[in-house]
Design a protein around this motif. Structure first.
Motif, PDB file in Angstrom:
ATOM      1  N   ALA A  38       0.833  -1.201   0.000  1.00  0.00           N
ATOM      2  CA  ALA A  38       0.000   0.000   0.000  1.00  0.00           C
ATOM      3  C   ALA A  38       0.868   1.251   0.000  1.00  0.00           C
ATOM      4  O   ALA A  38       0.600   2.216  -0.725  1.00  0.00           O
ATOM      5  CB  ALA A  38      -0.937   0.005   1.204  1.00  0.00           C
ATOM      6  N   LEU A  39       1.925   1.232   0.805  1.00  0.00           N
ATOM      7  CA  LEU A  39       2.835   2.374   0.871  1.00  0.00           C
ATOM      8  C   LEU A  39       3.512   2.598  -0.480  1.00  0.00           C
ATOM      9  O   LEU A  39       3.641   3.730  -0.940  1.00  0.00           O
ATOM     10  CB  LEU A  39       3.863   2.144   1.979  1.00  0.00           C
ATOM     11  N   LYS A  40       3.899   1.508  -1.118  1.00  0.00           N
ATOM     12  CA  LYS A  40       4.539   1.604  -2.433  1.00  0.00           C
ATOM     13  C   LYS A  40       3.551   2.142  -3.476  1.00  0.00           C
ATOM     14  O   LYS A  40       3.926   2.930  -4.348  1.00  0.00           O
ATOM     15  CB  LYS A  40       5.043   0.223  -2.857  1.00  0.00           C
ATOM     16  N   ALA A  41       2.298   1.732  -3.382  1.00  0.00           N
ATOM     17  CA  ALA A  41       1.292   2.156  -4.363  1.00  0.00           C
ATOM     18  C   ALA A  41       0.819   3.592  -4.151  1.00  0.00           C
ATOM     19  O   ALA A  41       0.342   4.222  -5.088  1.00  0.00           O
ATOM     20  CB  ALA A  41       0.084   1.219  -4.319  1.00  0.00           C
ATOM     21  N   SER A  42       0.941   4.088  -2.927  1.00  0.00           N
ATOM     22  CA  SER A  42       0.484   5.465  -2.685  1.00  0.00           C
ATOM     23  C   SER A  42       1.401   6.418  -3.445  1.00  0.00           C
ATOM     24  O   SER A  42       2.595   6.205  -3.564  1.00  0.00           O
ATOM     25  CB  SER A  42       0.463   5.777  -1.197  1.00  0.00           C
ATOM     26  N   ASP A  43       0.811   7.470  -3.954  1.00  0.00           N
ATOM     27  CA  ASP A  43       1.549   8.357  -4.848  1.00  0.00           C
ATOM     28  C   ASP A  43       2.295   9.476  -4.139  1.00  0.00           C
ATOM     29  O   ASP A  43       2.935  10.292  -4.776  1.00  0.00           O
ATOM     30  CB  ASP A  43       0.615   8.940  -5.905  1.00  0.00           C
ATOM     31  N   GLY A  44       2.214   9.539  -2.842  1.00  0.00           N
ATOM     32  CA  GLY A  44       2.907  10.585  -2.108  1.00  0.00           C
ATOM     33  C   GLY A  44       2.124  11.880  -2.023  1.00  0.00           C
ATOM     34  O   GLY A  44       2.520  12.807  -1.328  1.00  0.00           O
ATOM     35  N   LYS A  45       1.007  11.964  -2.726  1.00  0.00           N
ATOM     36  CA  LYS A  45       0.183  13.174  -2.709  1.00  0.00           C
ATOM     37  C   LYS A  45      -0.868  13.133  -1.608  1.00  0.00           C
ATOM     38  O   LYS A  45      -1.326  14.167  -1.158  1.00  0.00           O
ATOM     39  CB  LYS A  45      -0.493  13.374  -4.061  1.00  0.00           C
ATOM     40  N   ASP A  46      -1.265  11.947  -1.201  1.00  0.00           N
ATOM     41  CA  ASP A  46      -2.299  11.806  -0.179  1.00  0.00           C
ATOM     42  C   ASP A  46      -1.630  11.519   1.160  1.00  0.00           C
ATOM     43  O   ASP A  46      -1.366  10.374   1.513  1.00  0.00           O
ATOM     44  CB  ASP A  46      -3.265  10.687  -0.566  1.00  0.00           C
ATOM     45  N   LEU A  47      -1.365  12.585   1.897  1.00  0.00           N
ATOM     46  CA  LEU A  47      -0.654  12.439   3.164  1.00  0.00           C
ATOM     47  C   LEU A  47      -1.477  11.692   4.205  1.00  0.00           C
ATOM     48  O   LEU A  47      -0.918  10.955   5.024  1.00  0.00           O
ATOM     49  CB  LEU A  47      -0.246  13.820   3.689  1.00  0.00           C
ATOM     50  N   ALA A  48      -2.795  11.855   4.170  1.00  0.00           N
ATOM     51  CA  ALA A  48      -3.648  11.137   5.119  1.00  0.00           C
ATOM     52  C   ALA A  48      -3.574   9.628   4.874  1.00  0.00           C
ATOM     53  O   ALA A  48      -3.520   8.840   5.826  1.00  0.00           O
ATOM     54  CB  ALA A  48      -5.093  11.625   5.013  1.00  0.00           C
ATOM     55  N   MET A  49      -3.548   9.242   3.603  1.00  0.00           N
ATOM     56  CA  MET A  49      -3.434   7.821   3.258  1.00  0.00           C
ATOM     57  C   MET A  49      -2.104   7.275   3.761  1.00  0.00           C
ATOM     58  O   MET A  49      -2.055   6.214   4.382  1.00  0.00           O
ATOM     59  CB  MET A  49      -3.556   7.623   1.740  1.00  0.00           C
ATOM     60  N   GLU A  50      -1.030   7.990   3.507  1.00  0.00           N
ATOM     61  CA  GLU A  50       0.286   7.526   3.950  1.00  0.00           C
ATOM     62  C   GLU A  50       0.383   7.475   5.475  1.00  0.00           C
ATOM     63  O   GLU A  50       0.990   6.561   6.023  1.00  0.00           O
ATOM     64  CB  GLU A  50       1.389   8.396   3.355  1.00  0.00           C
ATOM     65  N   ALA A  51      -0.250   8.429   6.138  1.00  0.00           N
ATOM     66  CA  ALA A  51      -0.251   8.406   7.606  1.00  0.00           C
ATOM     67  C   ALA A  51      -1.014   7.186   8.113  1.00  0.00           C
ATOM     68  O   ALA A  51      -0.567   6.524   9.064  1.00  0.00           O
ATOM     69  CB  ALA A  51      -0.876   9.691   8.158  1.00  0.00           C
ATOM     70  N   GLY A  52      -2.119   6.856   7.470  1.00  0.00           N
ATOM     71  CA  GLY A  52      -2.887   5.671   7.852  1.00  0.00           C
ATOM     72  C   GLY A  52      -2.113   4.397   7.627  1.00  0.00           C
ATOM     73  O   GLY A  52      -2.146   3.483   8.461  1.00  0.00           O
ATOM     74  N   ILE A  53      -1.408   4.333   6.524  1.00  0.00           N
ATOM     75  CA  ILE A  53      -0.596   3.155   6.231  1.00  0.00           C
ATOM     76  C   ILE A  53       0.523   3.024   7.268  1.00  0.00           C
ATOM     77  O   ILE A  53       0.743   1.948   7.832  1.00  0.00           O
ATOM     78  CB  ILE A  53      -0.008   3.230   4.798  1.00  0.00           C
ATOM     79  N   ASN A  54       1.225   4.144   7.530  1.00  0.00           N
ATOM     80  CA  ASN A  54       2.307   4.110   8.512  1.00  0.00           C
ATOM     81  C   ASN A  54       1.810   3.761   9.910  1.00  0.00           C
ATOM     82  O   ASN A  54       2.479   3.048  10.651  1.00  0.00           O
ATOM     83  CB  ASN A  54       3.060   5.437   8.517  1.00  0.00           C
ATOM     84  N   PHE A  55       0.620   4.241  10.248  1.00  0.00           N
ATOM     85  CA  PHE A  55       0.032   3.903  11.547  1.00  0.00           C
ATOM     86  C   PHE A  55      -0.167   2.388  11.635  1.00  0.00           C
ATOM     87  O   PHE A  55       0.164   1.762  12.647  1.00  0.00           O
ATOM     88  CB  PHE A  55      -1.315   4.615  11.724  1.00  0.00           C
ATOM     89  N   ASN A  56      -0.718   1.784  10.556  1.00  0.00           N
ATOM     90  CA  ASN A  56      -0.957   0.343  10.577  1.00  0.00           C
ATOM     91  C   ASN A  56       0.346  -0.448  10.585  1.00  0.00           C
ATOM     92  O   ASN A  56       0.416  -1.508  11.202  1.00  0.00           O
ATOM     93  CB  ASN A  56      -1.830  -0.056   9.387  1.00  0.00           C
ATOM     94  N   ILE A  57       1.375   0.063   9.942  1.00  0.00           N
ATOM     95  CA  ILE A  57       2.684  -0.605   9.992  1.00  0.00           C
ATOM     96  C   ILE A  57       3.203  -0.591  11.427  1.00  0.00           C
ATOM     97  O   ILE A  57       3.774  -1.569  11.898  1.00  0.00           O
ATOM     98  CB  ILE A  57       3.687   0.077   9.037  1.00  0.00           C
TER      99      ILE A  57
END
Length: 157
Positions: free
Chosen positions: A136-155
């Motif tokens: 998911a982190l690899k697929a995220s485009d870096g533009k959606d910070l909320a998505m990346e924060a959610g992914i990092n939280f789950n990691i």
């Protein structure tokens, strides 16, 4: 005996109601209001899983009939959140496959992988969950910070 009869009657009413929702025809004309009306309706009933399932199923049916890829992926994502986990895996897989086939929709690929990681986490398959979180982190485009924060939280869990 009366209690079990009432439970069976309630279950049958729910099944008939869901079946009725599936059998309703969807108009052929593309109308943005139709989607938005259904989306609002299934999000209004977060505690009423039967109603949410019925509304989201109609949303998916409409998207399939209209060949609307984005709305179909939205529906798969929602269904992966509201269905039992064995069915939820199927919806998450469908979301991931569709997103892979549509390069313009990387955010859906990230959502699908994040959702699948969450499901693996819920059934205590932590290594598989971590693999999907990284995907998911690899697929995220870096533009959606909320998505990346959610992914990092789950990691971090």
């Amino acid at each position: 005996m009366i209690k079990s009869t009432r439970i069976i009657c309630c279950f049958l009413c729910a099944v008939v109601g869901i079946s009725f929702g599936f059998s309703q025809s969807i108009p052929d004309k593309t109308n943005e209001e139709d989607y938005e009306k259904l989306k609002v309706n299934y999000r209004v009933f977060p505690l009423d899983s039967v109603s949410a399932l019925s509304k989201t199923s109609r949303y998916l049916l409409m998207a399939k009939q209209r060949n609307d890829t984005v709305r179909l992926m939205e529906g798969y994502h929602t269904m992966s959140n509201i269905t039992p986990i064995d069915e939820a895996f199927q919806y998450a897989d469908s979301l991931i496959l569709m997103a892979r086939a549509n390069e313009n929709h990387k955010s859906f690929l990230a959502q699908g992988n994040l959702q699948k990681g969450r499901m693996f986490y819920r059934i205590s398959r932590y290594a598989a969950a971590l693999d999907y979180y990284f995907a998911a982190l690899k697929a995220s485009d870096g533009k959606d910070l909320a998505m990346e924060a959610g992914i990092n939280f789950n990691i971090g869990l």
